[in-house]
Structure formats: structure tokens, C-alpha cells
Design a protein around this motif. Structure first.
Motif, PDB file in Angstrom:
ATOM      1  N   SER A  77      25.641  66.339  36.759  1.00 53.37           N
ATOM      2  CA  SER A  77      25.486  65.471  35.597  1.00 53.37           C
ATOM      3  C   SER A  77      26.854  65.299  34.956  1.00 53.37           C
ATOM      4  CB  SER A  77      24.495  66.093  34.594  1.00 53.37           C
ATOM      5  OG  SER A  77      24.366  65.290  33.442  1.00 53.37           O
ATOM      6  N   ARG A  81      26.004  62.230  30.136  1.00 51.58           N
ATOM      7  CA  ARG A  81      24.754  61.892  30.817  1.00 51.58           C
ATOM      8  C   ARG A  81      23.538  62.501  30.130  1.00 51.58           C
ATOM      9  NH1 ARG A  81      20.774  60.210  32.258  1.00 51.58           N
ATOM     10  NH2 ARG A  81      19.901  59.885  34.331  1.00 51.58           N
ATOM     11  N   TYR A 329      16.744  63.110  29.695  1.00 46.05           N
ATOM     12  CA  TYR A 329      17.446  62.177  30.564  1.00 46.05           C
ATOM     13  C   TYR A 329      16.924  60.745  30.494  1.00 46.05           C
ATOM     14  CZ  TYR A 329      19.859  66.097  32.768  1.00 46.05           C
ATOM     15  OH  TYR A 329      20.652  67.185  33.004  1.00 46.05           O
TER      16      TYR A 329
END
Length: 333
Positions: A77, A81, A329
Motif C-alpha cells: 500500500s 492509500r 480502503y
């Protein structure tokens, strides 16, 4: 220890298991954070892992991005992110690499060449971390007086069987150094991992001496409390590991065990010195199909209307994790 800390330091290798279990329960039911000694990890084992981490994050972005994080929470990641503090909605200026399980000594995900060459080392470290969690879980179960007829001391560890699929993750983290100009006009610029609680049952955090940055929101004072990176008593042993209770264990225990909000904030000395920060976390999760149902402990059963004691529909550990990852996410559940 010479370094002062608001957290107790508990040696889990002591012979009096009942006393150690009580110490762990006291810590877990107040702040939810504690330093662990007697884990069995050596300084060399931890140093090798931190060097692997440093070597990986030093690679070009394009090489790392080939292994970008998946919906299964495995892989790389990049900066910006992940959003841990979903209330604020600001992404975290850090890089991470998540390792899922190793089955038969092999990773269940594609690995960059650097990590593939050290697959056995990574597998050994992950298994050792999981074994430490098992030991802590057994001590907590002892202190919680879990009914022997229902599983007793191994009630937790039986539900964290490493041979079964789970959300357990070994995570390497890299927080690039800050420049003074990055702080201009933004009072939150020095927050490198937003305020959050962890998703699983418990977390082991390995820190580097001189790279302290972790802060915990005290449920008592409602103030952010810095947690230092303690040096090891013995040069051959790894420094004390930070243990914290996470969401699923708190939910299971109807809130008796505390999953405290915490964050990573660069202290002023680190900013002035232009220091990077590296850390590693082992997020221990129950097996995917484990039901987050009320636990057979008299200390927990009396806590009606909370957590697992209040839910109408029992969910699995996998379902709980999927909901938290979707928020972090932006993935669909």
C-alpha cells in the motif's frame, strides 16, 4: 527500566501463570495496551526483519506497485492509500506491505523477489508471533475463568488455529521523514497514521529504539498518551513488544477488554532530525469462520447488553474484518 512509561511491562515467561494472567487482564481491561517481555524473540531475529523492510521500501515505486494491496488485505500500500481515521477522511502518509498466512512454509500471495528469497525467515517470524499470541490468549483465558468444560485456557487459542484461513497479517510499515515545509499551515501534517482501533483480536507491535511515535487515547484522561520505544534489558533479546487488544476481542468480551484508539504522530525531535520511522505489526485474527459469540466466562457473562452479549445475529470473524477493510480502503463489502 530507566525509561518511564505509562504502560506496565509484563514478562510472560514467568512461572506463576495465574499471576501473569491477572496482570494481563488488568492491563487489557483498562488502557488495553501493555509492554511484553519474555516473548522468546531475539534481537537478531527482529533486526533481520527490519533490514528486509528497509531494503524493500527503498526500491523504486514501480517495483513495489507491482504487488499492490488486494481486497484480501495482502500486498503493498503506497503513500496516501490507506485511510485509518475514517471520521476525518485524511489518508495516511505511510507505506506498508502486508503478508498473509504461510501454509506449508509458502506464502499464499505473490511475493517480490526480495521477500521470496527470505520466505523461510518470514514464515518463521510469523509463526513465532502467532505462538506468542497463543500464549497471551491462554493466560487471558485463565484469568477470565473460562469454563473448562467449554474449552478453558485454550478457548481463544483454539479459535486462532494457524492451519485455518484467517485475516492474520504481518505488516511492515515505513513512515518517511517529514520536512519542516510539510507542516506549514496544516496542524495534522505530523499525524502519520490516523486515529483508529485495530480490526482483529490482538496486535504485537515491534518498534525501533529512538523511533517512538505511537500515541494512545486514554479512556480515563481522554488525552493522547505517548508510548515510548523501550530498549531491551538484555542485548540478546528484542526490545519489549507493545501488545494491544483489538476490536474482535473487545467485542467478544462485551467491552471488558479495551480496544483503545491510537495513532502514529511524529514527535518534534524526529521532525527536527529528519528521521524515518520503521515498525512491524502482527495483527492476530481468529480463523475466518469463527463465530463472535458470547464467551463462557463469568466475568463476561454478567455484562449484558454489550458486544457479543447484545447482538441478535452472530457474525463471523471474516465478516467483521470485511466491514472494517471496506471502510479503510473504500472497497465494497
Amino acid at each position: 527500566m530507566a525509561t518511564e512509561t505509562v504502560l506496565p511491562v509484563i514478562d510472560i515467561s514467568q512461572a506463576d501463570r495465574a499471576a501473569v494472567g491477572k496482570q494481563l487482564l488488568d492491563a487489557a481491561s483498562t488502557l488495553g495496551f501493555v509492554f511484553i517481555e519474555g516473548s522468546g524473540f531475539t534481537a537478531d531475529e527482529v533486526d533481520v526483519m527490519f533490514q528486509l523492510s528497509k531494503d524493500f521500501f527503498a526500491q523504486p515505486f514501480e517495483a513495489k506497485q507491482e504487488f499492490q494491496i488486494s481486497a484480501e488485505n495482502r500486498g503493498y500500500s503506497c503513500l496516501g492509500r490507506e485511510v485509518l481515521d475514517t471520521a476525518v477522511g485524511k489518508s495516511d502518509p505511510k507505506e506498508v506491505f502486508n503478508f498473509g498466512q504461510f501454509l506449508g512454509g509458502k506464502a499464499i500471495q505473490p511475493l517480490p523477489q526480495l521477500f521470496a528469497q527470505s520466505e523461510q525467515t518470514l514464515d518463521d517470524f510469523t509463526r513465532k508471533a502467532h505462538a506468542v499470541c497463543h500464549k497471551i490468549q491462554n493466560l487471558l483465558a485463565l484469568a477470565l475463568e473460562i469454563d473448562p468444560a467449554a474449552g478453558g485456557e485454550t478457548w481463544f487459542s483454539d479459535r486462532h488455529d494457524l492451519s485455518k484461513f484467517s485475516g492474520s497479517i504481518l505488516r511492515m510499515l515505513y513512515y518517511p521523514a517529514l520536512q519542516g515545509t510539510e507542516l506549514a499551515g496544516d496542524p495534522t501534517a505530523d499525524i502519520r497514521a490516523g486515529a483508529h482501533t485495530d480490526f482483529g483480536s490482538m496486535t504485537l507491535l515491534f518498534q525501533r529504539d529512538g523511533q517512538a511515535a505511537l500515541e494512545v487515547l486514554s479512556p480515563v484522561t481522554k488525552q493522547w498518551t505517548p508510548i515510548p520505544a523501550l530498549p531491551a534489558r538484555d542485548s540478546a533479546a528484542c526490545p519489549p513488544i507493545v501488545l494491544n487488544i483489538a476490536d474482535q476481542l473487545s467485542f467478544w468480551s462485551a467491552g471488558l477488554l479495551k480496544s483503545a484508539v491510537h495513532r502514529v504522530k511524529f514527535p518534534s525531535l524526529a521532525i527536527e532530525g529528519g528521521k524515518d520511522r520503521y515498525s512491524m505489526a502482527y495483527f492476530c485474527h481468529p480463523a475466518d469462520e469463527t463465530l463472535l459469540e458470547p464467551m463462557p466466562s463469568p466475568l463476561v457473562q454478567s455484562r449484558t447488553g454489550r458486544g457479543a452479549n447484545a447482538q441478535e445475529t452472530v457474525i463471523t470473524a471474516k465478516e467483521h474484518l470485511a466491514r472494517r477493510l471496506a471502510a479503510a480502503y473504500g472497497w465494497k463489502k
